[in-house]
Each structure stands twice: as structure tokens, then as C-alpha cells.
Write an enzyme that holds these catalytic residues in place. Structure first.
Site, PDB file in Angstrom:
ATOM      1  N   ASP A  73      -0.492  -5.295   3.330  1.00  0.00           N
ATOM      2  CA  ASP A  73       0.742  -4.877   4.097  1.00  0.00           C
ATOM      3  C   ASP A  73       0.835  -3.159   4.648  1.00  0.00           C
ATOM      4  OD1 ASP A  73       3.540  -4.467   4.927  1.00  0.00           O
ATOM      5  OD2 ASP A  73       4.037  -2.965   3.646  1.00  0.00           O
ATOM      6  N   TYR A 132       9.145  -7.388  -0.680  1.00  0.00           N
ATOM      7  CA  TYR A 132       9.057  -6.180  -0.959  1.00  0.00           C
ATOM      8  C   TYR A 132       9.586  -5.408  -2.179  1.00  0.00           C
ATOM      9  CZ  TYR A 132      12.558  -2.713   1.275  1.00  0.00           C
ATOM     10  OH  TYR A 132      13.431  -2.090   2.339  1.00  0.00           O
ATOM     11  N   GLN A 159      10.740  -8.987   6.615  1.00  0.00           N
ATOM     12  CA  GLN A 159      10.024  -8.139   5.018  1.00  0.00           C
ATOM     13  C   GLN A 159      11.252  -7.460   4.926  1.00  0.00           C
ATOM     14  OE1 GLN A 159       7.235  -4.629   3.660  1.00  0.00           O
ATOM     15  NE2 GLN A 159       6.540  -6.138   4.856  1.00  0.00           N
ATOM     16  N   THR A 185       0.926  -1.070  -0.071  1.00  0.00           N
ATOM     17  CA  THR A 185      -0.018   0.512  -0.077  1.00  0.00           C
ATOM     18  C   THR A 185       0.970   1.087   0.046  1.00  0.00           C
ATOM     19  OG1 THR A 185      -0.132  -0.299   2.574  1.00  0.00           O
ATOM     20  CG2 THR A 185      -1.723  -1.114   1.057  1.00  0.00           C
ATOM     21  N   TRP A 186       2.609   1.404  -0.454  1.00  0.00           N
ATOM     22  CA  TRP A 186       3.357   2.552  -0.484  1.00  0.00           C
ATOM     23  C   TRP A 186       2.057   3.474  -1.724  1.00  0.00           C
ATOM     24  CZ3 TRP A 186       9.701   2.727  -0.365  1.00  0.00           C
ATOM     25  CH2 TRP A 186       9.251   4.088  -0.614  1.00  0.00           C
ATOM     26  N   TYR A 232       3.182   5.328   5.487  1.00  0.00           N
ATOM     27  CA  TYR A 232       2.399   5.251   4.370  1.00  0.00           C
ATOM     28  C   TYR A 232       1.618   6.972   4.405  1.00  0.00           C
ATOM     29  CZ  TYR A 232       4.620   1.106   3.670  1.00  0.00           C
ATOM     30  OH  TYR A 232       5.770   0.236   3.300  1.00  0.00           O
TER      31      TYR A 232
HETATM   32  N1  LIG Z   1       9.189  -2.702   5.011  1.00  0.00           N
HETATM   33  C1  LIG Z   1       9.532  -1.707   3.435  1.00  0.00           C
HETATM   34  O1  LIG Z   1      10.957  -0.613   3.817  1.00  0.00           O
HETATM   35  C2  LIG Z   1       8.907  -1.746   2.108  1.00  0.00           C
HETATM   36  C3  LIG Z   1      10.193  -0.782   1.219  1.00  0.00           C
HETATM   37  C4  LIG Z   1       9.455  -0.593  -0.209  1.00  0.00           C
HETATM   38  C5  LIG Z   1       8.241  -1.528   0.241  1.00  0.00           C
HETATM   39  N2  LIG Z   1       7.554  -2.007   1.715  1.00  0.00           N
HETATM   40  C6  LIG Z   1       5.672  -2.355   0.858  1.00  0.00           C
HETATM   41  O2  LIG Z   1       5.976  -3.403  -0.725  1.00  0.00           O
HETATM   42  C7  LIG Z   1       5.227  -3.543  -1.509  1.00  0.00           C
HETATM   43  C8  LIG Z   1       5.423  -3.167  -2.499  1.00  0.00           C
HETATM   44  O3  LIG Z   1       6.323  -2.366  -2.920  1.00  0.00           O
HETATM   45  P1  LIG Z   1       6.475  -1.087  -3.554  1.00  0.00           P
HETATM   46  O4  LIG Z   1       4.919  -0.692  -3.927  1.00  0.00           O
HETATM   47  O5  LIG Z   1       6.927  -0.319  -3.331  1.00  0.00           O
HETATM   48  O6  LIG Z   1       7.095  -1.869  -5.281  1.00  0.00           O
HETATM   49  P2  LIG Z   1       6.220  -2.603  -6.242  1.00  0.00           P
HETATM   50  O7  LIG Z   1       4.957  -3.412  -5.384  1.00  0.00           O
HETATM   51  O8  LIG Z   1       7.249  -4.117  -6.407  1.00  0.00           O
HETATM   52  O9  LIG Z   1       5.689  -2.538  -7.827  1.00  0.00           O
HETATM   53  C9  LIG Z   1       4.557  -0.742  -6.940  1.00  0.00           C
HETATM   54  C10 LIG Z   1       4.294  -0.578  -8.721  1.00  0.00           C
HETATM   55  O10 LIG Z   1       3.413  -1.247  -9.387  1.00  0.00           O
HETATM   56  C11 LIG Z   1       3.008  -1.121 -10.596  1.00  0.00           C
HETATM   57  N3  LIG Z   1       2.356  -2.217 -10.603  1.00  0.00           N
HETATM   58  C12 LIG Z   1       1.673  -2.896 -10.241  1.00  0.00           C
HETATM   59  N4  LIG Z   1       0.652  -3.976 -10.378  1.00  0.00           N
HETATM   60  C13 LIG Z   1       1.240  -4.022 -11.581  1.00  0.00           C
HETATM   61  C14 LIG Z   1       1.477  -4.630 -13.015  1.00  0.00           C
HETATM   62  N5  LIG Z   1       1.363  -6.623 -13.409  1.00  0.00           N
HETATM   63  N6  LIG Z   1       2.118  -4.846 -14.553  1.00  0.00           N
HETATM   64  C15 LIG Z   1       3.037  -3.577 -13.811  1.00  0.00           C
HETATM   65  N7  LIG Z   1       2.893  -2.225 -12.881  1.00  0.00           N
HETATM   66  C16 LIG Z   1       2.145  -2.990 -12.148  1.00  0.00           C
HETATM   67  C17 LIG Z   1       2.487  -0.193  -9.271  1.00  0.00           C
HETATM   68  O11 LIG Z   1       1.229   0.327 -10.093  1.00  0.00           O
HETATM   69  P3  LIG Z   1       0.197   1.293  -9.802  1.00  0.00           P
HETATM   70  O12 LIG Z   1       0.203   0.935  -8.383  1.00  0.00           O
HETATM   71  O13 LIG Z   1      -0.711   2.307 -10.935  1.00  0.00           O
HETATM   72  O14 LIG Z   1      -1.375  -0.331  -9.781  1.00  0.00           O
HETATM   73  C18 LIG Z   1       3.370   0.627  -8.714  1.00  0.00           C
HETATM   74  O15 LIG Z   1       3.748   1.719  -9.582  1.00  0.00           O
HETATM   75  C19 LIG Z   1       5.248  -1.837  -0.841  1.00  0.00           C
HETATM   76  O16 LIG Z   1       3.784  -1.114  -1.383  1.00  0.00           O
HETATM   77  C20 LIG Z   1       4.214  -1.458   0.913  1.00  0.00           C
HETATM   78  O17 LIG Z   1       3.534  -2.133   1.226  1.00  0.00           O
HETATM   79  C21 LIG Z   1       8.129  -2.116   2.030  1.00  0.00           C
END
Ligand SMILES: NC(=O)c1ccc[n+]([C@@H]2O[C@H](COP(=O)([O-])OP(=O)(O)OC[C@H]3O[C@@H](n4cnc5c(N)ncnc54)[C@H](OP(=O)(O)O)[C@@H]3O)[C@@H](O)[C@H]2O)c1
Length: 302
Positions: A68, A211, A183, A39-40, A73
Site C-alpha cells: 500500500d 491502516y 481503507q 509504506t507511509w 507519502y
Molecule cells: N489511508 C490513509 O489515510 C492511511 C493513513 C495512515 C496509514 N496508511 C497506510 O497504512 C500503513 C500502516 O499504518 P502506519 O504506517 O501509519 O502505522 P503502523 O503500521 O500501525 O505502524 C508503523 C510503525 O510500527 C513499527 N513497527 C512495525 N512492525 C513492528 C513490530 N513488529 N514491532 C514493533 N514495531 C513495529 C514501524 O517501525 P519500523 O518502520 O521501524 O519497522 C513503524 O514505526 C501506512 O504505512 C500506510 O501505507 C493509510
């Protein structure tokens, strides 16, 4: 590749069945689907909140029950969107949130947790994580998290962004053994954890939440998605490059990947990756293009 803009009841059923078959187990035996929802960047623009909540609800319908989020966020905004998405269906969700390192002290973490619960509209978290390590001793945080568990505000706890040395230190503290998950950043283009952190966790049967499983947005994701090895694998399975990246991240059965998606198409496409199993030939090809490290590399963090 399938068109995910219109998904029939039949294909939704097929996705749900695939999701049920791709699970990971927590140390306490709880089984979770290997694909969850991030959900970031949600909750940053109020006009997008309903669309984001709708995407999360669809993800729940398709079996991606792990959501998550974090107090960080959208400065609490993402937790509010999650609250909107899960209203009336708390039992469908395995809810994860995170405390900032500045709130990791004995008293502060209780307050941070209560604030998260209020924004989420619930009275417990399934899993509460320390977002990253700050100046509060790990032992103090572990003790406070165990206390939160006893009070019923959280069911389990874990950590995030801790490398092997930090994990060892945590497990040496009196309450450290209560940690159920770590994570960390993990995708095909960033395999550093395979050198020692992942084996260390595997030895202790501690699962990993991956993530950024599709490498966020930007140049790296474009490079991965357009790489011939990823494209050829996708074509071979009539899948999309994003699905290949997700299937790759969850290939071993003890990694839970949490892609963030804010459109129904992306959510459906990501959930459908539960049905994609990469075989040895696929993995060899991807390994050749993106080899695992053969030496220690510092933990990748965003
Ligand atoms: N613990 C930590 O420090 C930490 C750090 C970073 C992230 N996180 C968690 O991990 C989650 C995932 O990481 P993230 O959001 O940074 O990156 P991610 O999930 O690797 O990528 C998200 C991006 O990919 C796009 N996307 C999603 N599905 C897609 C698909 N099927 N085809 C093409 N593009 C797609 C999304 O676009 P749309 O939104 O337009 O669909 C968004 O721009 C976060 O949201 C958060 O909850 C945790």
C-alpha cells in the site's frame, strides 16, 4: 517469543504457508493475504531507500503481496521506493496507491495515476484509492475511476477514510457500486468502525483495509503493547504484542491489515502473525480491556 533477526528457510516456508491460509476475498473473487505492507514515511530519506526496499522485498518473499502506497507519502518518494522493491517482480505484487483529494477530479485523477505509475515503474495498479474525501463530488471521482479501469491503468478502485454516510452517498452515485474496498484506521485501541461502518461493509461483502494496525509509533502504541491483556495474550501464544495486534485486526477474515515495517526483523515478525489465531478466551480478555463502542463515534483519521 521467536528471534526474528535470523530466520531459517524452514521458518520462512512456515510463514509463507500460514500467509496462504489467511486470506480475504475482494468482491470480484480475488483472494489476497490478510496481511500486507504499508509504506507511509518511506522514501523521505534517500539514504534509507535501499533498506526500505529490501524490507518490502522480504515481505513479498514471505507472502505479504499487498503493498500500500500513495502519491502523498514522501511526496512521491514512497512510490519510488516501492518501484525499486518490485522491479523485475511485478507479478508477485498486488499494488495499491492513492490519489489526493485535490487530484480527484475527472482530468486530474488520470494525471495523478499516470504520475504514480511512472514513479512505481509499472503500467497498472491493482487497486487505486481516493485517499480521503475532498471537495470533488464523489460521483465525479467514481466515474473517472471507472474510466481509468476501462483504460487498463487500474484494475480496481476503492476509497479511504470514508465513514458510513459518505459510503452510502458514494454507492448512490451511478458508478459508486464499482467501489471494492474502504481503507480506514483500525486497531485494538480504535474500534469505532465496529459500530456501523464495518457491519455496513460486511452486509455488502466489501472488505476493509485496516491502516495503522499497530497504532503507528508513540504513546498509544506503547500503551497497547504494554497492556497486561495484550502482553498475557502474547505470552500465552509465545508471540509478540505486535503480532497480537495484527492477529486481532484480521481475526474475522474480511479485514486486510497493512502494517508498515522498515526492518527485516519487523517484517518477519509481522508476517509470522499470519500463523497466530486468537481464540475466544483471548478475544474476551482483549474486549474487556478495549471494548467495542456501543454508540456511533466519528471515524478516526490520521
Ligand atoms: N489511508 C490513509 O489515510 C492511511 C493513513 C495512515 C496509514 N496508511 C497506510 O497504512 C500503513 C500502516 O499504518 P502506519 O504506517 O501509519 O502505522 P503502523 O503500521 O500501525 O505502524 C508503523 C510503525 O510500527 C513499527 N513497527 C512495525 N512492525 C513492528 C513490530 N513488529 N514491532 C514493533 N514495531 C513495529 C514501524 O517501525 P519500523 O518502520 O521501524 O519497522 C513503524 O514505526 C501506512 O504505512 C500506510 O501505507 C493509510
Amino acid at each position: 517469543m521467536e528471534d526474528y533477526s535470523q530466520t531459517s528457510q524452514d521458518s520462512q516456508e512456515h510463514i509463507r504457508a500460514a500467509m496462504k491460509a489467511r486470506t480475504i476475498a475482494l468482491p470480484d473473487g480475488t483472494e489476497l493475504p490478510a496481511l500486507g505492507q504499508g509504506t507511509w514515511y518511506m522514501g523521505e530519506d534517500k539514504r534509507e531507500a535501499e533498506r526500505e526496499a529490501d524490507a518490502l522485498r522480504l515481505g513479498l518473499d514471505l507472502g505479504m503481496s499487498v503493498i500500500d502506497t500513495a502519491e502523498m507519502y514522501g511526496d512521491g518518494g514512497a512510490e519510488k521506493v516501492v518501484g525499486q522493491a518490485i522491479a523485475g517482480r511485478r507479478d508477485d505484487v498486488f499494488l495499491v496507491s492513492k490519489a489526493l483529494p485535490g487530484h480527484a477530479g475527472r482530468k486530474a485523477i488520470v494525471k495523478a495515476c499516470e504520475n504514480s505509475l511512472r514513479r512505481l515503474g509499472t503500467d497498472y495498479l491493482d487497486l487505486y484509492l481516493l485517499h480521503w474525501r475532498g471537495s470533488v463530488p464523489l460521483g465525479e471521482t467514481a466515474e473517472a475511476l471507472e474510466e481509468l479501469k476501462r483504460s487498463g491503468k487500474i484494475r480496481r478502485w476503492g476509497v479511504s477514510n470514508l465513514d458510513t454516510g459518505d459510503m452510502e452517498e458514494l454507492l448512490e452515485t451511478p458508478d459508486g457500486a464499482g467501489c471494492e474496498i474502504n481503507q480506514v484506521l483500525y486497531h485494538l485501541g480504535s474500534r469505532g468502525i465496529e459500530y456501523d461502518l464495518l457491519p455496513w461493509q460486511r452486509e455488502r461483502r466489501m472488505p476493509t483495509m485496516a491502516y495503522c494496525p499497530i497504532a503507528q509509533g508513540g504513546a498509544l502504541r506503547r500503551e497497547l503493547m504494554n497492556h497486561p491483556s495484550v502482553r498475557e495474550t502474547a505470552e500465552r501464544h509465545s508471540a509478540s504484542p505486535a503480532q497480537v495486534l495484527l492477529a486481532w485486526a484480521i481475526r474475522e477474515g474480511d479485514v486486510l491489515a497493512i502494517p508498515k515495517a522498515s526492518s527485516r526483523e519487523h517484517v518477519t515478525e509481522n508476517a509470522a502473525a499470519a500463523a497466530l489465531k486468537l481464540d475466544e478466551d483471548d478475544l474476551k480478555k482483549l474486549d474487556a480491556a478495549f471494548p467495542a463502542p456501543n454508540r456511533k463515534v466519528p471515524l478516526d483519521i490520521v
